[in-house]
Design an enzyme around this catalytic site. Structure first.
Site, short mmCIF file in Angstrom:
data_model
loop_
_atom_site.label_atom_id
_atom_site.label_comp_id
_atom_site.label_asym_id
_atom_site.label_seq_id
_atom_site.Cartn_x
_atom_site.Cartn_y
_atom_site.Cartn_z
N GLU A 97 -14.37 -18.56 -13.81
CA GLU A 97 -15.16 -18.06 -12.68
C GLU A 97 -14.41 -18.35 -11.39
O GLU A 97 -14.05 -19.49 -11.11
CB GLU A 97 -16.54 -18.70 -12.62
CG GLU A 97 -17.38 -18.14 -11.47
CD GLU A 97 -18.62 -18.93 -11.12
OE1 GLU A 97 -19.35 -18.50 -10.21
OE2 GLU A 97 -18.85 -20.00 -11.73
N ASP A 108 -12.22 -23.17 -7.33
CA ASP A 108 -12.59 -23.18 -5.92
C ASP A 108 -11.67 -24.15 -5.20
O ASP A 108 -11.11 -25.06 -5.84
CB ASP A 108 -14.06 -23.59 -5.73
CG ASP A 108 -14.67 -23.02 -4.46
OD1 ASP A 108 -14.24 -23.42 -3.37
OD2 ASP A 108 -15.56 -22.16 -4.55
N ASP A 162 -16.36 -13.71 -0.60
CA ASP A 162 -16.38 -13.29 0.81
C ASP A 162 -15.99 -11.81 0.87
O ASP A 162 -14.98 -11.41 0.31
CB ASP A 162 -15.38 -14.13 1.60
CG ASP A 162 -15.55 -13.97 3.10
OD1 ASP A 162 -15.73 -12.82 3.56
OD2 ASP A 162 -15.47 -14.97 3.82
N ASP A 192 -23.76 -9.23 -3.35
CA ASP A 192 -24.90 -8.71 -2.59
C ASP A 192 -24.43 -7.73 -1.54
O ASP A 192 -25.25 -7.04 -0.93
CB ASP A 192 -25.63 -9.87 -1.90
CG ASP A 192 -24.77 -10.47 -0.80
OD1 ASP A 192 -23.65 -10.94 -1.11
OD2 ASP A 192 -25.20 -10.47 0.37
#
Length: 219
Positions: free
Chosen positions: A47, A72, A121, A157
């Site tokens: 991920e 990350d 982002d 989103d």
């Protein structure tokens, strides 16, 4: 820097399930995740921009016969997922602390079975296109690291980023779209995700934002 954050960074240094600069495995793990880190031969799911690791850990709970890696750069965020995985004795979860543009330094050709890109982002300005995790340069990187028929999942989103990604994927002859929807939670695919949500996905959904989802593979 706060005492809490310093403690979390110290924990990351000690936790076996965090791979980061300064640890010997950081320079050795490319092509050897299953041998060096997990010590098994289970399929590898990665991920990107995993944040606090809710989705990585959630998938690991559901699929104990697969290995999961959250990527990350923020150590304090990774700490959360790492700590939960250790508390629950989830030995099929690890976290890699690095910039995503350096991903090919840590995964060999055909090493990844499945890839998740969750709420990255959007970088809406045209000049920032190369920074989008679904831009052509990133897609080429993913293609080299995925096994044949390996799946890519993308959730967002942001309608602009989703439109951009969908159009790009549709334009390529080396990509097969498996599924896509502009309203994930009203789609036939919502149950495949076992109700697992990231912190930000919950926030977006509570605000009434429609979650977009795309699944594809390289040919």
């Amino acid at each position: 820097m706060s005492r809490k954050k310093l403690q979390r960074f110290q924990d990351n240094e000690e936790n076996w399930n965090v791979v980061q600069e300064g640890k010997e495995i950081f320079e050795q793990v490319k092509g050897k995740w299953n041998g060096l880190q997990f010590q098994n031969r289970q399929p590898l799911t990665v991920e990107l921009a995993c944040g606090r690791g809710e989705f990585t850990v959630g998938l690991a709970r559901q699929y104990p016969n697969r290995n999961f890696i959250g990527v990350d750069i923020k150590g304090a965020r990774i700490w959360k997922g790492s700590t939960i995985a250790l508390e629950e004795d989830l030995n099929n979860v690890s976290f890699l602390r690095t910039q995503i543009q350096l991903l090919d330094k840590f995964f060999d050709q055909g090493e990844i079975s499945e890839l998740w890109i969750t709420f990255p982002d959007p970088y809406p300005r045209d000049g920032d296109e190369k920074r989008r995790l679904t831009s052509p340069r990133f897609l080429e990187m993913y293609k080299s690291m995925l096994k044949q028929d390996g799946l890519v999942h993308f959730k967002s989103d942001n309608t602009g980023l989703f439109d951009y990604t969908l159009a790009l994927v549709q334009s390529r002859e080396d990509i097969e779209i498996v599924a896509y929807t502009y309203d994930f939670y009203s789609s036939d695919w919502k149950n495949e995700h076992h109700g697992i949500q990231t912190k930000y996905e919950k926030i977006f959904s509570e605000k009434g934002e429609k979650i977009k989802y795309l699944k594809f593979r390289f040919l």
